[in-house]
Scaffold this motif. Structure first.
Motif, PDB file in Angstrom:
ATOM      1  N   ILE A   1      14.639   3.789 -20.372  1.00 52.98           N
ATOM      2  CA  ILE A   1      14.921   3.447 -18.980  1.00 52.98           C
ATOM      3  C   ILE A   1      14.859   4.719 -18.151  1.00 52.98           C
ATOM      4  CG2 ILE A   1      16.362   1.495 -19.647  1.00 52.98           C
ATOM      5  CD1 ILE A   1      18.778   3.007 -18.793  1.00 52.98           C
TER       6      ILE A   1
ATOM      7  N   ILE B   1      15.314   6.301 -13.895  1.00 48.37           N
ATOM      8  CA  ILE B   1      15.715   6.108 -12.500  1.00 48.37           C
ATOM      9  C   ILE B   1      14.988   7.145 -11.646  1.00 48.37           C
ATOM     10  CG2 ILE B   1      17.711   6.268 -10.919  1.00 48.37           C
ATOM     11  CD1 ILE B   1      17.774   3.773 -12.765  1.00 48.37           C
TER      12      ILE B   1
ATOM     13  N   ARG C   1      22.254   9.733 -10.690  1.00 51.11           N
ATOM     14  CA  ARG C   1      23.688  10.023 -10.630  1.00 51.11           C
ATOM     15  C   ARG C   1      24.393   9.241  -9.525  1.00 51.11           C
ATOM     16  NH1 ARG C   1      24.587  14.044 -14.673  1.00 51.11           N
ATOM     17  NH2 ARG C   1      26.781  13.621 -14.499  1.00 51.11           N
ATOM     18  N   LYS C   2      23.899   8.017  -9.279  1.00 46.02           N
ATOM     19  CA  LYS C   2      24.570   7.117  -8.323  1.00 46.02           C
ATOM     20  C   LYS C   2      25.033   5.852  -9.036  1.00 46.02           C
ATOM     21  CE  LYS C   2      21.479   8.557  -4.530  1.00 46.02           C
ATOM     22  NZ  LYS C   2      22.340   9.511  -3.869  1.00 46.02           N
ATOM     23  N   GLY C   3      24.893   5.826 -10.359  1.00 49.18           N
ATOM     24  CA  GLY C   3      25.355   4.666 -11.120  1.00 49.18           C
ATOM     25  C   GLY C   3      24.285   3.628 -11.413  1.00 49.18           C
ATOM     26  N   TYR C   4      23.063   3.826 -10.892  1.00 50.37           N
ATOM     27  CA  TYR C   4      22.019   2.806 -11.105  1.00 50.37           C
ATOM     28  C   TYR C   4      21.588   2.732 -12.572  1.00 50.37           C
ATOM     29  CZ  TYR C   4      21.610   2.557  -6.033  1.00 50.37           C
ATOM     30  OH  TYR C   4      21.882   2.392  -4.712  1.00 50.37           O
TER      31      TYR C   4
ATOM     32  N   LYS D   1      23.375   3.294 -15.267  1.00 48.26           N
ATOM     33  CA  LYS D   1      24.396   2.557 -16.035  1.00 48.26           C
ATOM     34  C   LYS D   1      24.349   1.063 -15.690  1.00 48.26           C
ATOM     35  CE  LYS D   1      29.311   2.488 -17.239  1.00 48.26           C
ATOM     36  NZ  LYS D   1      29.071   1.347 -18.075  1.00 48.26           N
TER      37      LYS D   1
ATOM     38  N   PHE E   1      24.837   9.856 -21.681  1.00 44.65           N
ATOM     39  CA  PHE E   1      24.562   8.706 -20.822  1.00 44.65           C
ATOM     40  C   PHE E   1      24.943   7.401 -21.530  1.00 44.65           C
ATOM     41  CE2 PHE E   1      21.268   5.490 -19.591  1.00 44.65           C
ATOM     42  CZ  PHE E   1      21.822   5.152 -18.366  1.00 44.65           C
ATOM     43  N   TYR E   2      24.412   7.157 -22.721  1.00 48.03           N
ATOM     44  CA  TYR E   2      24.630   5.877 -23.411  1.00 48.03           C
ATOM     45  C   TYR E   2      26.084   5.706 -23.866  1.00 48.03           C
ATOM     46  CZ  TYR E   2      19.648   4.977 -23.319  1.00 48.03           C
ATOM     47  OH  TYR E   2      18.375   4.720 -22.889  1.00 48.03           O
TER      48      TYR E   2
ATOM     49  N   LYS F   1      28.659   6.207 -22.237  1.00 43.34           N
ATOM     50  CA  LYS F   1      29.437   5.594 -21.155  1.00 43.34           C
ATOM     51  C   LYS F   1      29.400   4.065 -21.218  1.00 43.34           C
ATOM     52  CE  LYS F   1      31.235   9.011 -19.004  1.00 43.34           C
ATOM     53  NZ  LYS F   1      30.838   9.802 -17.880  1.00 43.34           N
TER      54      LYS F   1
ATOM     55  N   GLN G   1      16.256  14.703 -17.139  1.00 48.54           N
ATOM     56  CA  GLN G   1      15.554  14.063 -18.237  1.00 48.54           C
ATOM     57  C   GLN G   1      16.310  14.358 -19.518  1.00 48.54           C
ATOM     58  OE1 GLN G   1      11.370  14.581 -17.871  1.00 48.54           O
ATOM     59  NE2 GLN G   1      11.023  14.339 -20.052  1.00 48.54           N
ATOM     60  N   LEU G   2      16.802  13.314 -20.138  1.00 47.29           N
ATOM     61  CA  LEU G   2      17.652  13.518 -21.317  1.00 47.29           C
ATOM     62  C   LEU G   2      16.785  13.529 -22.561  1.00 47.29           C
ATOM     63  CD1 LEU G   2      20.572  11.114 -20.409  1.00 47.29           C
ATOM     64  CD2 LEU G   2      20.410  13.557 -20.017  1.00 47.29           C
TER      65      LEU G   2
HETATM   66  C1  COA Z   1      19.098   9.078 -17.945  1.00 47.30           C
HETATM   67  C2  COA Z   1      18.990   8.332 -16.587  1.00 47.30           C
HETATM   68  C3  COA Z   1      18.352   6.935 -16.844  1.00 47.30           C
HETATM   69  C4  COA Z   1      20.410   8.171 -16.019  1.00 47.30           C
HETATM   70  O1  COA Z   1      20.339   7.400 -14.832  1.00 47.30           O
HETATM   71  P1  COA Z   1      21.383   7.656 -13.640  1.00 47.30           P
HETATM   72  O2  COA Z   1      21.241   6.537 -12.659  1.00 47.30           O
HETATM   73  O3  COA Z   1      21.229   9.034 -13.109  1.00 47.30           O
HETATM   74  O4  COA Z   1      22.750   7.570 -14.432  1.00 47.30           O
HETATM   75  P2  COA Z   1      24.161   7.080 -13.864  1.00 47.30           P
HETATM   76  O5  COA Z   1      24.376   7.582 -12.480  1.00 47.30           O
HETATM   77  O6  COA Z   1      24.284   5.594 -14.066  1.00 47.30           O
HETATM   78  O7  COA Z   1      25.118   7.859 -14.862  1.00 47.30           O
HETATM   79  C5  COA Z   1      26.158   7.256 -15.612  1.00 47.30           C
HETATM   80  C6  COA Z   1      26.826   8.336 -16.439  1.00 47.30           C
HETATM   81  O8  COA Z   1      25.942   8.814 -17.477  1.00 47.30           O
HETATM   82  C7  COA Z   1      26.130  10.239 -17.645  1.00 47.30           C
HETATM   83  N1  COA Z   1      24.867  10.942 -17.291  1.00 47.30           N
HETATM   84  C8  COA Z   1      23.859  10.490 -16.539  1.00 47.30           C
HETATM   85  N2  COA Z   1      22.879  11.411 -16.442  1.00 47.30           N
HETATM   86  C9  COA Z   1      23.287  12.485 -17.151  1.00 47.30           C
HETATM   87  C10 COA Z   1      22.748  13.777 -17.425  1.00 47.30           C
HETATM   88  N3  COA Z   1      21.540  14.139 -16.943  1.00 47.30           N
HETATM   89  N4  COA Z   1      23.435  14.635 -18.196  1.00 47.30           N
HETATM   90  C11 COA Z   1      24.657  14.287 -18.688  1.00 47.30           C
HETATM   91  N5  COA Z   1      25.244  13.074 -18.437  1.00 47.30           N
HETATM   92  C12 COA Z   1      24.567  12.188 -17.693  1.00 47.30           C
HETATM   93  C13 COA Z   1      27.242  10.656 -16.717  1.00 47.30           C
HETATM   94  O9  COA Z   1      28.463  10.589 -17.422  1.00 47.30           O
HETATM   95  C14 COA Z   1      27.187   9.581 -15.645  1.00 47.30           C
HETATM   96  O10 COA Z   1      28.420   9.395 -14.984  1.00 47.30           O
HETATM   97  P3  COA Z   1      28.858  10.394 -13.777  1.00 47.30           P
HETATM   98  O11 COA Z   1      27.681  10.548 -12.853  1.00 47.30           O
HETATM   99  O12 COA Z   1      30.026   9.680 -13.179  1.00 47.30           O
HETATM  100  O13 COA Z   1      29.210  11.694 -14.459  1.00 47.30           O
HETATM  101  C15 COA Z   1      18.163   9.142 -15.564  1.00 47.30           C
HETATM  102  O14 COA Z   1      18.659  10.459 -15.461  1.00 47.30           O
HETATM  103  C16 COA Z   1      16.684   9.229 -15.904  1.00 47.30           C
HETATM  104  O15 COA Z   1      15.881   8.413 -15.438  1.00 47.30           O
HETATM  105  N6  COA Z   1      16.281  10.243 -16.703  1.00 47.30           N
HETATM  106  C17 COA Z   1      14.883  10.415 -17.076  1.00 47.30           C
HETATM  107  C18 COA Z   1      14.460   9.432 -18.152  1.00 47.30           C
HETATM  108  C19 COA Z   1      15.337   9.579 -19.391  1.00 47.30           C
HETATM  109  O16 COA Z   1      15.543  10.672 -19.917  1.00 47.30           O
HETATM  110  N7  COA Z   1      15.835   8.401 -19.872  1.00 47.30           N
HETATM  111  C20 COA Z   1      16.718   8.399 -21.039  1.00 47.30           C
HETATM  112  C21 COA Z   1      15.968   8.084 -22.265  1.00 47.30           C
HETATM  113  S1  COA Z   1      15.868   6.356 -22.550  1.00 47.30           S
END
Ligand code: COA
Length: 126
Positions: A7, A9, A15-18, A20, A46-47, A49, A124-125
């Motif tokens: 997935i 975003i 980092r706006k909750g989308y 999650k 991330f996961y 949470k 990017q995780l």
């Molecule tokens: C990973 C990804 C999907 C997270 O989406 P997001 O909308 O930013 O995440 P959320 O705002 O819902 O974050 C929920 C929680 O996850 C954790 N989290 C999210 N991104 C993180 C990061 N880069 N590093 C550490 N923790 C993270 C945090 O605890 C966060 O809560 P907080 O903002 O209150 O601290 C987004 O960063 C992304 O698209 N990354 C590139 C693609 C990728 O690497 N996908 C994962 C592999 S499947």
């Protein structure tokens, strides 16, 4: 058991909750489809949470990394107790490896699309 993802975003909406919200919604659909457990490679920051744990702590190992505890390989029960008494190893579906197994054919297929620059972006995780 079911796998899914990846997935992502849009950078300016991170980092706006989308992420999650999307993950939790997908988990609800997977549960409705009858999946007892989800397995995925991802970052626990991330996961975690959404209730994912490192799969090796539940006795499920990553087949392509048998020597390690694979801290990136995660699981989440959707039916409580689904993993009780289950151990083993998980292998990703074969199509996941198409680029690795047959790089020439993959490059040829990829060349059919407009070129894109490969980037590693903040958030990017791995
Ligand atoms: C990973 C990804 C999907 C997270 O989406 P997001 O909308 O930013 O995440 P959320 O705002 O819902 O974050 C929920 C929680 O996850 C954790 N989290 C999210 N991104 C993180 C990061 N880069 N590093 C550490 N923790 C993270 C945090 O605890 C966060 O809560 P907080 O903002 O209150 O601290 C987004 O960063 C992304 O698209 N990354 C590139 C693609 C990728 O690497 N996908 C994962 C592999 S499947």
């Amino acid at each position: 058991m079911m796998t899914f993802g990846p997935i992502s975003i849009r950078p300016d909406y991170k980092r706006k909750g989308y992420g999650k919200t999307l993950l939790d919604h997908s988990m609800r659909i997977a549960a409705e489809m009858g999946a007892g457990c989800l397995l995925i490679c991802g970052n626990i920051a991330f996961y975690g949470k959404s209730g994912f744990v490192v799969a090796s702590t539940r006795g499920i190992r990553y087949a392509d990394d048998p020597e390690s505890d694979a801290p990136y390989f995660l699981c989440k029960e959707l039916q409580e107790g689904f993993l009780d008494g289950i151990t083993g190893s998980y292998r990703d579906p074969e199509p996941y490896f198409v680029a690795m197994r047959n790089p020439e054919a993959f490059e040829k297929y990829d060349a059919e699309f407009p070129p894109k620059e490969k980037l590693v972006l903040p958030g990017q995780l791995g």
